[in-house]
Design a protein around this motif. Structure first.
Motif, mmCIF file in Angstrom:
data_model
loop_
_atom_site.group_PDB
_atom_site.id
_atom_site.type_symbol
_atom_site.label_atom_id
_atom_site.label_comp_id
_atom_site.label_asym_id
_atom_site.label_seq_id
_atom_site.Cartn_x
_atom_site.Cartn_y
_atom_site.Cartn_z
ATOM 1 N N LEU A 222 0.322 -5.135 7.604
ATOM 2 C CA LEU A 222 1.729 -5.212 7.200
ATOM 3 C C LEU A 222 2.001 -4.332 5.979
ATOM 4 O O LEU A 222 3.050 -3.686 5.902
ATOM 5 C CB LEU A 222 2.123 -6.669 6.927
ATOM 6 C CG LEU A 222 2.036 -7.593 8.157
ATOM 7 C CD1 LEU A 222 2.448 -9.009 7.791
ATOM 8 C CD2 LEU A 222 2.909 -7.071 9.300
ATOM 9 N N ILE A 223 1.051 -4.289 5.043
ATOM 10 C CA ILE A 223 1.220 -3.415 3.876
ATOM 11 C C ILE A 223 1.227 -1.955 4.341
ATOM 12 O O ILE A 223 1.973 -1.119 3.832
ATOM 13 C CB ILE A 223 0.079 -3.634 2.856
ATOM 14 C CG1 ILE A 223 0.031 -5.096 2.390
ATOM 15 C CG2 ILE A 223 0.214 -2.677 1.667
ATOM 16 C CD1 ILE A 223 1.205 -5.561 1.574
ATOM 17 N N SER B 94 -3.556 -6.023 5.518
ATOM 18 C CA SER B 94 -3.533 -4.565 5.355
ATOM 19 C C SER B 94 -2.589 -3.937 6.377
ATOM 20 O O SER B 94 -1.974 -2.901 6.115
ATOM 21 C CB SER B 94 -4.937 -3.986 5.544
ATOM 22 O OG SER B 94 -5.853 -4.556 4.642
ATOM 23 N N GLY C 166 4.766 -1.689 3.793
ATOM 24 C CA GLY C 166 4.635 -1.792 2.348
ATOM 25 C C GLY C 166 4.178 -0.483 1.735
ATOM 26 O O GLY C 166 4.411 0.603 2.272
#
Lengths: 116, 382
Positions: free
Chosen positions: B163-164, B161, B168
């Motif tokens: 990195l997203i 979560s 992202g």
């Protein structure tokens, strides 16, 4: 080929599948109940990571290009940053297809991704 | 007058909770400094913290960029490495969470933030399922949201979560992205360290504080009063401070946050945080005491501060046994830390680029840094 290099090559191959699978997709909406794995492209995230962190490294932390290239180096090392010091802007590219830009805004809020 | 106050205090047994701790030395435009003399203590600290233990290009071993030690309100030791200087801002990663937690205290102090209120009373468009989450739940990492806190070491980047959220699809509105995760547990019944909860907290603070104080409210309400106004705090795609990361600070400015916390949220006699805020922030929180999800052996948590207190009820030992149990800390990825030790009146800031997990042992570092602090302070008394 060392085991480490083989691992990187295999991961790069796996990323290629992600690339083919999602490079043409338009930006998805915010998921309402995210399932994992998320429906994002690893390579898109990789260039965004590289562009944003390179920008902050260069223009917030005031480090030089060589230091910042090392600072943002990820595994697999597929994204390459470039630095436009006059405009305080960075770009990262990967595999000739993926690109992201980040722009320094001001002293308080630093750098942000430039969304297309 | 002082004697009268002391007698009154002795007679009634309680101090005015609003009163600030007595403290004469505060940094103004800069810290007072008293360089610690070269000693066996500094040599031992530097041999441990400033000797690269691996090839630089391989990013192995201990890679310290800065160590700053404040004792009694005076900088007694300061050293920079690997191209960083006194004037360089360093990425602090999750040290930022403690800054965000303190900012929540500023909001409460100013009557703009209610800890018991639902996050939905501040932020529009959140899913109904998340409306049972209060500001307090976010502050204690007790939202119950099924956020996945993992980083670049994780083999499955698309499970993270973090990195997203940073790079992202979640980046467009990180605090809302967190709130759209499913509930793993009912709010307030479990603890899980979550950059998402810090992001949603930041989203709440923006809605509560920006309308009357401006979008850059962090500076006039917190960073400028403590003299850390050169800090950079980056935003997500919606223009909200990321909250869980991206405070860039000099070591000297990071120490100012530590000094504010050390002084019970007071700065030069002015109370910036509510009375009792730091005490509550440095006590294991109720969600944590009920259930811990994904907790490591070193994890004791208050309100956006890491603690060194043992928690016998749950079989938890003090994470760093070589350090005083009243130590509390802001900690971030790659070895960033602000360590606050009230019992020794010491603040230790370390910035680093430790990419090898486990290479740096905080339990070894703290006593070495404390010895330098004590040497420097002793020198000053002569």
């Amino acid at each position: 080929m060392s085991l480490a290099r083989l691992t990187i090559a295999l991961r790069a191959a796996a990323l290629g599948v992600v690339l083919v699978g999602s490079s043409c997709a338009s930006t998805p909406p915010l998921p309402t109940a995210p399932a994992r794995p998320y429906d994002d492209s690893v390579l898109t995230m990789l260039v965004r990571y590289t562009a944003k962190e390179a920008c902050s490294c260069a223009f917030v932390m005031d480090r030089d290009d060589d230091y910042c290239r090392a600072w943002v180096k990820a595994s697999p090392s597929l994204a390459t940053p470039s630095f436009d010091r006059a405009r305080r802007r960075t770009r990262a590219t990967a595999l000739g297809v993926f690109a992201a830009d980040a722009q320094w805004v001001d002293n308080q809020v630093g750098c942000a991704l430039v969304t297309p | 007058m002082l004697v009268v106050s002391a007698l009154l205090l002795a007679a009634f047994g309680t101090a005015d909770a609003e009163a600030c701790p007595s403290r004469e030395i505060f940094p103004t435009t800069d810290w007072q400094t008293k360089a610690a003399p070269s000693s066996s203590a500094t040599a031992a600290l530097e041999a441990f913290a400033f000797s690269l233990t691996g090839a630089d290009e391989e990013r192995k071993g201990i890679r310290t960029d800065a160590v700053l030690i404040v004792k009694g309100g005076v900088v007694v030791y300061e050293r920079y490495a690997r191209g960083f200087t006194r004037d360089t801002r360093h990425l602090t990663w999750s040290v930022t969470k403690s800054l965000t937690g303190v900012l929540a205290g500023v909001g409460v102090r100013r009557g703009l933030v209610d800890l018991s209120a639902s996050i939905c009373s501040y932020v529009d468009g959140l899913p109904q399922a998340s409306c049972g989450i209060t500001v307090e739940h976010l502050l204690t990492m007790g939202s119950g949201l099924d956020w996945q806190e993992s980083y670049e070491e994780d083999e499955s980047l698309l499970h993270s979560s973090v990195l997203i959220g940073l790079y992202g699809s979640g980046q467009r509105d990180l605090g809302v992205f967190n709130a759209r995760h499913a509930l793993r547990d009912p709010p307030g019944t479990s603890w899980r360290y979550s950059s998402g909860d810090s992001a949603t907290l930041s989203r709440v603070l923006r809605k509560a504080m920006a309308p009357t104080l401006g979008e850059r409210f962090l500076w006039p309400t917190l960073l400028q009063p403590i003299g850390a106004e050169n800090g950079t705090v980056e935003l997500d795609g919606a223009g909200t401070m990321v909250g869980g990361s991206y405070w860039y600070a000099t070591a000297r400015d990071a120490a100012r946050l530590g000094y504010l916390a050390l002084n019970d949220g007071c700065w030069r006699g002015e109370r910036l945080l509510p009375a009792g805020w730091m005490a509550a922030s440095t006590t294991p929180n109720s969600a944590y005491l009920k259930k811990r999800v994904g907790a490591g052996a070193d994890d004791v948590y208050g309100r956006h501060w890491w603690l060194n207190r043992p928690v016998p009820d749950i079989g938890q030992k003090a994470p760093w046994p070589a350090a005083p149990e009243d130590l509390f800390a802001a900690r971030g990825h790659w070895g960033q830390s602000i360590l606050v030790i009230p019992s020794t009146d010491t603040i230790i800031v370390r910035f680093a680029d430790d990419r090898e997990a486990g290479a740096f042992d905080l339990n070894r570092f703290i006593p070495l840094a404390q010895a330098v602090a004590d040497t420097g302070a002793a020198e000053e008394l002569r």
